[in-house]
Structures are given as C-alpha cells and as structure tokens.
Design a protein around this motif. Sequence first.
Motif, PDB file in Angstrom:
ATOM      1  N   VAL A 390       0.838  -1.200   0.000  1.00 44.89           N
ATOM      2  CA  VAL A 390       0.000   0.000   0.000  1.00 44.89           C
ATOM      3  C   VAL A 390       0.874   1.252   0.000  1.00 44.89           C
ATOM      4  O   VAL A 390       0.603   2.218  -0.726  1.00 44.89           O
ATOM      5  CB  VAL A 390      -0.952  -0.007   1.209  1.00 44.89           C
ATOM      6  N   ILE A 391       1.932   1.251   0.808  1.00 44.15           N
ATOM      7  CA  ILE A 391       2.849   2.399   0.851  1.00 44.15           C
ATOM      8  C   ILE A 391       3.485   2.616  -0.517  1.00 44.15           C
ATOM      9  O   ILE A 391       3.566   3.745  -1.026  1.00 44.15           O
ATOM     10  CB  ILE A 391       3.930   2.182   1.926  1.00 44.15           C
ATOM     11  N   LYS A 392       3.932   1.548  -1.133  1.00 42.63           N
ATOM     12  CA  LYS A 392       4.553   1.636  -2.451  1.00 42.63           C
ATOM     13  C   LYS A 392       3.579   2.191  -3.478  1.00 42.63           C
ATOM     14  O   LYS A 392       3.928   3.085  -4.278  1.00 42.63           O
ATOM     15  CB  LYS A 392       5.043   0.247  -2.871  1.00 42.63           C
ATOM     16  N   ASP A 393       2.329   1.682  -3.455  1.00 39.79           N
ATOM     17  CA  ASP A 393       1.318   2.153  -4.406  1.00 39.79           C
ATOM     18  C   ASP A 393       0.968   3.618  -4.157  1.00 39.79           C
ATOM     19  O   ASP A 393       0.793   4.395  -5.106  1.00 39.79           O
ATOM     20  CB  ASP A 393       0.058   1.292  -4.318  1.00 39.79           C
ATOM     21  N   ALA A 394       0.854   4.004  -2.893  1.00 36.31           N
ATOM     22  CA  ALA A 394       0.501   5.389  -2.558  1.00 36.31           C
ATOM     23  C   ALA A 394       1.578   6.351  -3.062  1.00 36.31           C
ATOM     24  O   ALA A 394       1.274   7.420  -3.611  1.00 36.31           O
ATOM     25  CB  ALA A 394       0.304   5.536  -1.052  1.00 36.31           C
ATOM     26  N   ARG A 395       2.818   6.005  -2.880  1.00 33.54           N
ATOM     27  CA  ARG A 395       3.912   6.866  -3.348  1.00 33.54           C
ATOM     28  C   ARG A 395       3.900   6.986  -4.872  1.00 33.54           C
ATOM     29  O   ARG A 395       4.095   8.070  -5.429  1.00 33.54           O
ATOM     30  CB  ARG A 395       5.253   6.321  -2.857  1.00 33.54           C
ATOM     31  N   ARG A 396       3.660   5.868  -5.529  1.00 38.60           N
ATOM     32  CA  ARG A 396       3.665   5.903  -6.996  1.00 38.60           C
ATOM     33  C   ARG A 396       2.507   6.746  -7.529  1.00 38.60           C
ATOM     34  O   ARG A 396       2.695   7.569  -8.432  1.00 38.60           O
ATOM     35  CB  ARG A 396       3.579   4.470  -7.536  1.00 38.60           C
ATOM     36  N   GLU A 400       5.609  10.277  -6.152  1.00 41.43           N
ATOM     37  CA  GLU A 400       6.836  10.337  -5.352  1.00 41.43           C
ATOM     38  C   GLU A 400       7.932   9.492  -6.014  1.00 41.43           C
ATOM     39  O   GLU A 400       7.654   8.441  -6.590  1.00 41.43           O
ATOM     40  CB  GLU A 400       6.577   9.800  -3.948  1.00 41.43           C
ATOM     41  N   PRO A 401       9.187   9.923  -5.933  1.00 46.69           N
ATOM     42  CA  PRO A 401      10.287   9.110  -6.485  1.00 46.69           C
ATOM     43  C   PRO A 401      10.467   7.817  -5.690  1.00 46.69           C
ATOM     44  O   PRO A 401      10.020   7.709  -4.541  1.00 46.69           O
ATOM     45  CB  PRO A 401      11.513  10.027  -6.334  1.00 46.69           C
ATOM     46  N   THR A 405      10.560   8.609   1.160  1.00 45.14           N
ATOM     47  CA  THR A 405      10.098   8.004   2.415  1.00 45.14           C
ATOM     48  C   THR A 405       8.740   8.570   2.833  1.00 45.14           C
ATOM     49  O   THR A 405       8.298   8.336   3.951  1.00 45.14           O
ATOM     50  CB  THR A 405      11.123   8.263   3.538  1.00 45.14           C
ATOM     51  N   TRP A 406       8.102   9.302   1.939  1.00 52.95           N
ATOM     52  CA  TRP A 406       6.833   9.955   2.264  1.00 52.95           C
ATOM     53  C   TRP A 406       5.726   8.930   2.510  1.00 52.95           C
ATOM     54  O   TRP A 406       5.593   7.935   1.795  1.00 52.95           O
ATOM     55  CB  TRP A 406       6.415  10.880   1.125  1.00 52.95           C
ATOM     56  N   VAL A 407       4.933   9.181   3.537  1.00 57.18           N
ATOM     57  CA  VAL A 407       3.673   8.487   3.756  1.00 57.18           C
ATOM     58  C   VAL A 407       2.662   9.548   4.200  1.00 57.18           C
ATOM     59  O   VAL A 407       3.025  10.533   4.841  1.00 57.18           O
ATOM     60  CB  VAL A 407       3.768   7.380   4.834  1.00 57.18           C
ATOM     61  N   PRO A 408       1.386   9.389   3.841  1.00 62.61           N
ATOM     62  CA  PRO A 408       0.393  10.400   4.226  1.00 62.61           C
ATOM     63  C   PRO A 408       0.202  10.440   5.741  1.00 62.61           C
ATOM     64  O   PRO A 408       0.000   9.405   6.376  1.00 62.61           O
ATOM     65  CB  PRO A 408      -0.875   9.939   3.505  1.00 62.61           C
TER      66      PRO A 408
END
Length: 705
Positions: A390-396, A400-401, A405-408
């Motif tokens: 989910v984190i990977k999908d959210a960044r994409r 996000e590059p 390390t961004w998460v909402p």
Amino acid sequence: MGHLAVLATCSLNQWALDFEGNAERIIESIRIAKEAGASLRVGPELEITGYGCLDHFLEGDTYLHSWEILAKIIAHEDCQDILLDIGMPIGHKNIRYNCRVIAHNKRILLIRPKIYLANDGNYREMRYFTGWGRTKYVEEYYLPRIIMTITGQRKVPFGDAAISTLDTCIAPETCEEMFTPNSPHIGMSLDGIEIMTNSSGSHHELRKLQTRIELMTEATKKCGGIYLYANQQGCDGDRLYYDGSAMIGINGKIVAQGTQFSLQDVEVITATVDLEEVRSFRFAPSRGVQAVQNTPYQRIEVDISISAPSDRAEISLKPTPTIDIRYHSPEEEIALGPACWLWDYLRRCGGVSGYFLPLSGGIDSCATATIVHSMCRLVHEACENGEEQVIKDARRVCGEPEESTWVPRTPQELAGRIFHTCFMGTKNSSADTRARAKELADAIGAYHIDLDMDFLVKAVTDLFSLVTGKRPQFRVHGGTKTENLALQNIQARLRMVLAYLFAQLLPWCRGKQGGLLVLGSANVDECLRGYMTKYDCSSADINPIGGISKTDLKRFISYATAKFNLPILHSFLTAIPTAELEPITSTYVQSDEADMGFTYDELSTFGQLRKNHKLGPWSAFNRLLHEWGDRMSPRAIATKTRNFFYYYAINRHKMTVLTPAYHAEQYSPDDNRFDLRPFLYPPFSWPFRKIEETVAAINAREKMD
C-alpha cells in the motif's frame, strides 16, 4: 488427544491476466501457510489467471500461460512439503474447463473440473467453460511437456475424485457448487471425506455475505466435516469487487474468518482442527443408513499425513476455538467495498494520478466524495500499519520518487494530492449547494475549484439561435417542454466536457504528471428510471455508486456523519434532491422526485420487482395491489406501474453508455452483462390494457358495494 491438523485458506487480490503478479501472490500465500505450520493450502477460483478474464478464456494463450505459471509454482522451493489446491483453466479433449489442480512436492495428484457452472446475474461461465457434469467419474489427462519435465508424470487423473492421505480424505468443490440444491459436499460427507474445500470467485453484493456463510455452515452442520472456503478479494479488472471472507468451519461452526474488505494483496487464515471431532460427529445411525447407499468417490492415494505427528501435537497444538461471525452493516459495506474497489482501480491504472469529481452539492456526488474519503482513510491506516504494498502504491500514485520516504500523515493529506472536486455552477444553482460542496471538499481535504459556466451555456445557446433564428426558453419563462428539457440537458452535457478538460489538465496546473479519472455519481434508481442526461456529467470513467440505491446511500451518509466525524454531511441529508437545471423562482424549485413522478423508495421497489422477482408490468401491478393497496388506490398503482415501465422502456438506451459502476444491488440496470435486456422497446400495450381492465373492474365492484 485427537488427530490435530493445521489447515490454511486464503483471499488473494488477483488481477485478470496478471500472470506474474498472480503467481507472486500465490507463492506468498503458500509461504505464509507453511510458516504457520499448515499441511494444506487452498486458493481462490481461477487464481492463476484472475477470475474476470471474460472472453480471454476463449483464447489458447490464456491456457498456455496458466500451465507456464503452474510450472513455476510447483517447482518453487517455497511450495514443497505442503498439499496445494490451485485454481486455473484447463483444456481437455478440446473442451475448456474451470479446474482445481491438487499438487504435492512437484507432482500433480488430481485435476478436478468444476461440475456446475455459475451462469446468471454477473456470471457467464457457460460462455467460456463446460461443466464436467459426470459426478464421481474420472479419466486420464495427458500433461503438457512443460509439466512432464518437472513432475516426471505423463498422465494424471482428471475428474470428480478425492485425495486419500495416510490419515484422512480430502475433496474439492468450487464456488457455485455450494449454492446448488444437491451440492457435491453432501455426497462427499456420506462417503467419509472429512475435509472439503471450496474455491470461489464470489463478488460483493449488499447483504450477500450472510447467505454465503449460511450455506457454508449448513454444509457441515448436518453432514459434519471440515470446510475450507477461499475467495478472490479486490477488483480484478471489472465492475465487481470480490469480497474475500475466507473461512474455516468444522461441524457447522466457524473457527476462522478473514476480512471482507481489505487493501492487502494476500491474506491467509489458518486453524487447527481435530479430525476426531468430525468422526465422532458423524457417528449417527441415520447417517450410516444413507452413507451405505451412497456411491463412492474414486480415491487418489498419496503417502502424506495432514495431521501433525502426535509428539508435536501434544507440545504445541490445540484446536482453534469457535468464533463469532463478523458481519458488516449495509452502511459499512458501502463505506468499505467501493472504497477498496476505487483504490484497486486507481493503483492499477497506468499514468493516472487521482480522481476528479463534479461535486454538485447534492447527496449523490456527496456520497461519491465520502466513499473516496473512506478510501483515503483505509490507505492512510494501511500505511500507518506498515503495509509495504500500500505504501509503495501510494507513493507511486502521488508521483513520489522511488527513494522517497513519504507516507500520508492524514487521510486529508492524501486526498489533497489525489482527489480533485469542482462545483460547476450556473445562474440556476443555489448558494446552499455551492456552500455545501465547498465545505465538504474542505472537510475531506480535496483540491476544490469553484466555477460559473453561464457564459459557456450562453455561447452554445447563442450559436443555436444564430443558426436557427430561434431562442429556446425555460418552461417558467413560457417555453415548451421540449425547450425546457433541451436547456437543462445542455448544462449537464457541458459539465461533462468541462469535467474531462479539468481532469486532464489540473495535474499539469499543479506541476504533476498524469491525468485524473472522472468519477460519476448517478445512483441505481435514477439509472433505472432514466432520470439522467445521456452523456452528461454522470458519463464518467467509473461510478462507485451506480449500483447502490438512493435509500441505502442516505443511510450511508447518516452513518458516515458520525463514523467519519463529518457534520457537514447532515445538511446533505436534509436538502431536497434537485438537479438545479431550471431557474429558481419564488413559487418553483426543481425537485427530483416531483420530476420523476416517483419517490426513491418506490423506484427501489419497482427495480426489485422487475429484476429480482422477474415480474413484467402486469405481474408487478398485481403484486403492488397487495403491497400498496392500504395506502394507494388501484388507479394510482396502475398509473405508477404504467409510468415506470414506460420511462424504463424509453430511457433504456441510456444504459448502453452507462458509466461502468461498482456492482452492489441485485436490481442494477447495467446492460453490459448483468441486466441483458433490449434497449429498443415496443409499447407495453397488452399488459397495460389488462391493467386498465382490472382497475375498471375493481372500481365497478367498489361502486356496487
């Protein structure tokens, strides 16, 4: 101490034709099952291909790639020393079958084709597959060379059989077979088969889970046995959302239950069961009488044990206790199902950076926006829980590059990056709807814009007047019904043009890549009645509420007001539903229910009679004489019935361009495959005449009395 066995079943978020991704999720589920000590792993129906391949099941490539992926799975080092039940399509003697493949340690033990196919509602399995039809019949299947080189086998059993281990007996049934009156599990249990599996591709529909669980528990409540249910979970490429809920039951009790709605790609549940409990449960003389008359299954023998060695069992295992079954309320189902569907759609749609919604200030677009807010809440929660996919999908999706390390930090922060709303006002719009739209957008964190489009409407009407020499007027200004309708429709259609313009360019304006998917917000009742403009702002990329009734949407908004702490939602509930396409005067405010001639509750009733109960105009009228007779005259019921079927018929053509919608109600009018009816109708003259004759006869009797 009995014979204790750890068994595993799962829900997988597969994607139609994503062979590599599907294989990774299958292998991961096997890995998790083994780590839990399971000796048997059961997967969903058609898990290698994904269930929703539709006409791709007619292509030879689909079958070839399925064998290639199966070869990869059974040869994988993490897929050894565990009995595997895997779903895939298989061609046998030039016939296509929906199959289960039972394998162990690089050997295929049995290919079990589906006996009874699902072929109603959303399902068209007979278009792609043939049902086996021959219960307890087995023949030989010659394996493809890619499998021969791995297993060393040339042929394997193909048909309706059971797997006999050193300590128990196992047999599969598939999805629809559980729903049939004479389900295979009945004969299986009478033949001493103790573990029964069911691999499904069962979609979410409001209030449907109860039926599924009742059938599953009933399967072993009378017959005894252990039942493992696996299901797809997520949107695999179409209108349906498969709602997981993997379960394990024994003797009519549930001991393990997975989630119904989840953003996880792989969910495995396990339970420790005692085979002796099944045996003692079945020691009833009346069962024995029927069992000895039952024809046996062919057993495929394999030298493995499902139960744990007694020394290990005594130290570390104990039976999993019975649990209380978890059900979501319909309001929770609306909050969770479409939200998960929207996330799957967004993360799998390449080059897309979010959603765009024309936010009118009415309850339908409000419900759509609230479902997107629910999606953002689920994604934020999953990120906080450290769910890597989910984190990977959210960044994409947020651009996000890879090294980011961004998460909402909040659902609103996520919404501000991926959810865009727009109030498209005209001189017919009220200040109240404009304010409601902005306040809701602010509360959920959407990127909101507010515009007036009167100059655009004027430009189009001026063009028409220049070409024709005529200027149409609204009804309140003396215009005809035709003029009035045309002037309403041009506003609605221009909103669609603006929606797609802003959806394409808003990310660019904000310095972001990609475009936005446009969300529709027409509910199932308005689609059914045809109370919508063809190619208006309800024409969108996808519609999360297109299969949900207005009645359920209101309940959902009431629920979300408190659950999501959004007090602004209350004002949407109390507002009169209106399209705001006609001028507001001191004596007239446009009302949806007045325009339609029906309340939304009445439309829901007609929808259920037409689709669920399969009633035409005449039978619907007779049913309503009983149901509505205490509050409505026969003449009024006849008028409602005639008007409904008249407007349904003349507006049916609109369903041919209906935005693909999340399926939630059994009476959805979606003509793509769920509701296969014509879109050019003759007048219902014969049933209408019978209705009129009946009303006249009732009135005549009342005068005589």
